[in-house]
Design an enzyme around this catalytic site. Structure first.
Site, PDB file in Angstrom:
ATOM      1  CG  ASP A   1      -2.184  -0.612   1.115  1.00 36.02           C
ATOM      2  OD1 ASP A   1      -2.533  -0.976  -0.018  1.00 36.02           O
ATOM      3  OD2 ASP A   1      -2.884  -0.754   2.131  1.00 36.02           O
ATOM      4  CG  ASP A   2      -0.964   3.826   1.510  1.00 37.84           C
ATOM      5  OD1 ASP A   2      -1.816   4.027   0.629  1.00 37.84           O
ATOM      6  OD2 ASP A   2      -1.244   3.462   2.663  1.00 37.84           O
TER       7      ASP A   2
ATOM      8  CB  CYS B   1      -7.768  -0.757  -1.710  1.00 44.43           C
ATOM      9  SG  CYS B   1      -8.833  -0.837  -0.293  1.00 44.43           S
TER      10      CYS B   1
END
Ligand SMILES: *[C@@H]1O[C@H](CO)[C@@H](O)[C@H](O)[C@H]1NC(C)=O
Ligand SMILES: *[C@@H]1O[C@H](CO)[C@@H](O)[C@H](O)[C@H]1NC(C)=O
Ligand SMILES: *[C@@H]1O[C@H](CO)[C@@H](O)[C@H](O)[C@H]1NC(C)=O
Length: 179
Positions: free
Chosen positions: A31-32, A67
């Site tokens: 993630d991210d 997501c």
């Protein structure tokens, strides 16, 4: 080496017979790691051991910045208007009834049917196993080993479905457990 990264999904697809030349696959989804917000900067080990040793896909595109729709696309290869997972809620198709019908159209299902052993660990579609009539006993088809997070991202005090057996973890960091 993944101590400072939030690994949300780890998929291993292993061919059961090592006597032939069929390759094994490992898919790690994190993630991210945002270029604009410099999300890779703290991840020195990931850059050194993976990023600098690998390929940067400079012209890659995602079907959605959300997501659950994005993960539905990764698993099926379908755009949102075809897999109907529009957002991160059950009523938006995230682990809703339309998704369940697609679980036999996922790449893992096809590879499992073709003889591969498949392994999943980490976050699945965000609302996985959160409905009272559809809990962690339910393992999606096409997974040989299943260690999925119940519900959305939590790193402590969470429940995993270990091959359909709900197991609570209090003080073990999720990323360490699934790696
Ligand atoms: C792709 O992006 C990386 C990271 O920003 C950069 O170092 C590299 O030069 C780029 N490659 C091409 C072919 O543009
Ligand atoms: C998710 O999508 C559904 C169906 O389009 C919609 O009814 C719902 O309001 C959306 N939820 C959020 C949080 O956007
Ligand atoms: C596991 O955690 C869930 C959610 O907090 C709780 O409902 C359940 O009773 C717990 N199960 C066990 C065996 O502790």
């Amino acid at each position: 080496m993944f101590n400072y990264i939030t690994v949300t999904l780890l998929v291993l697809v292993l061919h059961t017979c090592f006597c032939d030349k069929k390759p094994n696959f490992v898919l790690i989804l994190t993630d991210d790691q945002d270029i604009v917000l410099n999300g890779m900067e703290p991840l020195k080990n990931v850059q050194r051991l993976i990023g600098n040793e690998g390929t940067t896909f400079n012209n890659s595109y995602t079907t959605s910045p959300l997501c659950c729709p994005s993960r539905a696309s990764i698993l099926t290869g379908l755009y949102i208007h075809n897999h109907h997972t529009y957002n991160n809620s059950v009523d938006g198709g995230c682990y809703g009834s339309s998704w369940k019908q697609l679980e036999t159209s996922t790449f893992n299902y096809m590879m499992n049917t073709a003889g591969y052993s498949t392994f999943y660990a980490g976050k699945y579609l965000n609302t996985y196993a959160t409905q009272s009539d559809d809990g962690p006993e339910n393992v999606p088809p096409g997974w040989t080993e299943w260690h999925a997070l119940v519900g959305n991202s939590v790193y402590y005090d969470y429940t995993l479905s270990n091959n359909g057996v709900p197991t609570n973890y209090s003080d073990l960091y999720l990323t360490d457990v699934i790696i």
